[in-house]
Design a protein around this motif. Structure first.
Motif, mmCIF file in Angstrom:
data_model
loop_
_atom_site.group_PDB
_atom_site.id
_atom_site.type_symbol
_atom_site.label_atom_id
_atom_site.label_comp_id
_atom_site.label_asym_id
_atom_site.label_seq_id
_atom_site.Cartn_x
_atom_site.Cartn_y
_atom_site.Cartn_z
ATOM 1 N N ASN A 37 0.800 -1.224 0.000
ATOM 2 C CA ASN A 37 0.000 0.000 0.000
ATOM 3 C C ASN A 37 0.832 1.273 0.000
ATOM 4 O O ASN A 37 0.366 2.323 0.434
ATOM 5 C CB ASN A 37 -0.930 0.000 1.211
ATOM 6 N N ALA A 38 2.068 1.193 -0.459
ATOM 7 C CA ALA A 38 2.945 2.358 -0.384
ATOM 8 C C ALA A 38 3.867 2.425 -1.585
ATOM 9 O O ALA A 38 4.179 1.410 -2.211
ATOM 10 C CB ALA A 38 3.767 2.307 0.901
ATOM 11 N N GLN A 39 4.286 3.644 -1.872
ATOM 12 C CA GLN A 39 5.319 3.868 -2.866
ATOM 13 C C GLN A 39 6.146 5.066 -2.434
ATOM 14 O O GLN A 39 5.658 5.944 -1.731
ATOM 15 C CB GLN A 39 4.719 4.117 -4.246
ATOM 16 N N VAL A 40 7.407 5.071 -2.828
ATOM 17 C CA VAL A 40 8.291 6.187 -2.512
ATOM 18 C C VAL A 40 7.963 7.324 -3.472
ATOM 19 O O VAL A 40 7.960 7.144 -4.695
ATOM 20 C CB VAL A 40 9.768 5.776 -2.646
ATOM 21 N N THR A 41 7.684 8.505 -2.929
ATOM 22 C CA THR A 41 7.254 9.627 -3.761
ATOM 23 C C THR A 41 8.252 10.770 -3.803
ATOM 24 O O THR A 41 8.137 11.662 -4.645
ATOM 25 C CB THR A 41 5.914 10.179 -3.249
ATOM 26 N N PHE A 42 9.230 10.771 -2.903
ATOM 27 C CA PHE A 42 10.185 11.879 -2.859
ATOM 28 C C PHE A 42 11.392 11.436 -2.047
ATOM 29 O O PHE A 42 11.244 10.731 -1.057
ATOM 30 C CB PHE A 42 9.536 13.102 -2.202
ATOM 31 N N ASN A 49 26.128 13.959 -3.327
ATOM 32 C CA ASN A 49 26.735 12.766 -3.914
ATOM 33 C C ASN A 49 26.183 11.471 -3.332
ATOM 34 O O ASN A 49 26.744 10.407 -3.559
ATOM 35 C CB ASN A 49 28.257 12.797 -3.741
ATOM 36 N N ALA A 50 25.106 11.539 -2.576
ATOM 37 C CA ALA A 50 24.492 10.320 -2.037
ATOM 38 C C ALA A 50 23.893 9.513 -3.187
ATOM 39 O O ALA A 50 23.103 10.034 -3.982
ATOM 40 C CB ALA A 50 23.422 10.672 -1.012
ATOM 41 N N TYR A 51 24.270 8.255 -3.287
ATOM 42 C CA TYR A 51 23.822 7.434 -4.409
ATOM 43 C C TYR A 51 22.322 7.148 -4.345
ATOM 44 O O TYR A 51 21.705 6.795 -5.364
ATOM 45 C CB TYR A 51 24.604 6.128 -4.466
ATOM 46 N N GLY A 52 21.731 7.329 -3.173
ATOM 47 C CA GLY A 52 20.286 7.174 -3.079
ATOM 48 C C GLY A 52 19.547 8.104 -4.027
ATOM 49 O O GLY A 52 18.464 7.766 -4.521
ATOM 50 N N LEU A 53 20.118 9.275 -4.291
ATOM 51 C CA LEU A 53 19.496 10.195 -5.250
ATOM 52 C C LEU A 53 19.441 9.568 -6.634
ATOM 53 O O LEU A 53 18.435 9.664 -7.333
ATOM 54 C CB LEU A 53 20.284 11.510 -5.287
ATOM 55 N N THR A 54 20.523 8.938 -7.027
ATOM 56 C CA THR A 54 20.561 8.268 -8.333
ATOM 57 C C THR A 54 19.565 7.121 -8.380
ATOM 58 O O THR A 54 18.872 6.917 -9.389
ATOM 59 C CB THR A 54 21.978 7.754 -8.620
ATOM 60 N N ARG A 55 19.497 6.358 -7.301
ATOM 61 C CA ARG A 55 18.536 5.254 -7.259
ATOM 62 C C ARG A 55 17.116 5.772 -7.478
ATOM 63 O O ARG A 55 16.328 5.164 -8.213
ATOM 64 C CB ARG A 55 18.625 4.536 -5.914
ATOM 65 N N ALA A 56 16.782 6.871 -6.830
ATOM 66 C CA ALA A 56 15.442 7.443 -6.982
ATOM 67 C C ALA A 56 15.237 7.993 -8.388
ATOM 68 O O ALA A 56 14.197 7.752 -9.019
ATOM 69 C CB ALA A 56 15.229 8.539 -5.941
ATOM 70 N N GLN A 57 16.217 8.727 -8.905
ATOM 71 C CA GLN A 57 16.102 9.316 -10.234
ATOM 72 C C GLN A 57 15.973 8.256 -11.306
ATOM 73 O O GLN A 57 15.274 8.460 -12.312
ATOM 74 C CB GLN A 57 17.302 10.219 -10.493
ATOM 75 N N ASN A 58 16.614 7.103 -11.105
ATOM 76 C CA ASN A 58 16.496 6.009 -12.064
ATOM 77 C C ASN A 58 15.069 5.485 -12.163
ATOM 78 O O ASN A 58 14.712 4.834 -13.148
ATOM 79 C CB ASN A 58 17.437 4.863 -11.691
ATOM 80 N N SER A 60 12.494 7.657 -11.725
ATOM 81 C CA SER A 60 11.717 8.892 -11.984
ATOM 82 C C SER A 60 11.026 9.418 -10.737
ATOM 83 O O SER A 60 9.928 9.991 -10.808
ATOM 84 C CB SER A 60 10.687 8.638 -13.099
ATOM 85 N N ILE A 61 11.661 9.240 -9.586
ATOM 86 C CA ILE A 61 11.134 9.760 -8.328
ATOM 87 C C ILE A 61 11.764 11.126 -8.068
ATOM 88 O O ILE A 61 12.981 11.265 -8.169
ATOM 89 C CB ILE A 61 11.436 8.800 -7.170
ATOM 90 N N PRO A 62 10.980 12.147 -7.754
ATOM 91 C CA PRO A 62 11.539 13.475 -7.496
ATOM 92 C C PRO A 62 12.540 13.446 -6.337
ATOM 93 O O PRO A 62 12.348 12.732 -5.357
ATOM 94 C CB PRO A 62 10.310 14.310 -7.130
ATOM 95 N N THR A 63 13.607 14.227 -6.478
ATOM 96 C CA THR A 63 14.637 14.298 -5.452
ATOM 97 C C THR A 63 15.011 15.751 -5.185
ATOM 98 O O THR A 63 14.740 16.643 -6.002
ATOM 99 C CB THR A 63 15.911 13.541 -5.869
ATOM 100 N N SER A 64 15.647 15.952 -4.051
ATOM 101 C CA SER A 64 16.161 17.271 -3.722
ATOM 102 C C SER A 64 17.340 17.105 -2.773
ATOM 103 O O SER A 64 17.484 16.070 -2.112
ATOM 104 C CB SER A 64 15.070 18.135 -3.066
ATOM 105 N N VAL A 65 18.191 18.129 -2.716
ATOM 106 C CA VAL A 65 19.329 18.143 -1.810
ATOM 107 C C VAL A 65 19.221 19.387 -0.934
ATOM 108 O O VAL A 65 18.979 20.486 -1.438
ATOM 109 C CB VAL A 65 20.667 18.164 -2.575
#
Length: 205
Positions: A37-42, A49-58, A60-65
């Protein structure tokens, strides 16, 4: 919906925090029977340089720093609490139902918790009441070598104003063997982290 906040401060000695492996565990579980019942949305990071940002962008999940030093440099006279308020603003704008701290090593002040009014959970590599704060794995390993403890653990707890003192939601004991290196223990703990962060998210979604 989940908003996942991942980062690493200069005082943290856990290189895996920048890799986003716990975020990946949530991404892999979302929409499956493990987390139906869940999905990562942001995804927000305190380091660019946290690789988690790349994982999310891959995916198409919005990211910010939002880096503390950068924020303070751009806002002369701002305080740490002002930074936490900015982080909270980004959280609120993403409209999550649950906030998951997965490697976010900055201690969030009361200002953050006063602004964010959805459940917020944190993953901490220690048992409740043991090794609060940073470098928990290293401190547990040293305690084991002294003979003070025979095992350690991992928990996901609710975030409150006292560091790592919120209500535990999922707790797992992790054994330490006599021949284990610190790296062995870290590997075992990370495997458990990937399991219980999903379990805790499912409890609250």
């Amino acid at each position: 919906m989940l908003a996942v906040y991942t980062g690493l401060c200069s005082l943290c000695s856990r290189p895996s925090s920048t890799l986003g492996s716990n975020l990946q565990a949530l991404l892999d579980a979302s929409g499956t029977p493990r987390l139906p019942n869940a999905q990562v949305t942001f995804v927000l990071s305190s380091r660019s340089n946290a690789y988690g940002l790349t994982r999310a962008q891959n995916q198409s999940i919005p990211t910010s720093v939002c880096a503390l030093k950068t924020y303070l440099n751009r806002h002369p006279g701002a305080t740490r609490e002002d930074y936490d308020a900015e982080v909270a603003r980004l959280v609120v704008e993403s409209k999550p139902d649950l906030v998951v701290l997965a490697g976010w090593m900055h201690i969030l002040s009361d200002r953050f918790l006063d602004i964010v009014n959805v459940p917020c959970i944190n993953l901490h590599p220690a048992l409740p009441g043991a090794f609060d704060g940073a470098q928990a794995i290293e401190r547990a390993y040293e305690a084991f070598k002294r003979g003070d403890i025979h095992h350690t653990g991992v928990m996901v707890h609710r975030v409150i104003k006292e560091v790592d003192r919120g209500e535990p939601l999922v707790v797992r004991q992790v054994d330490i063997g006599p021949g284990d290196s610190l790296e062995d223990l870290e590997t075992r703990i990370h495997k458990v982290e990937h399991e219980i962060i999903v379990e805790a998210a499912r409890l609250l979604t």
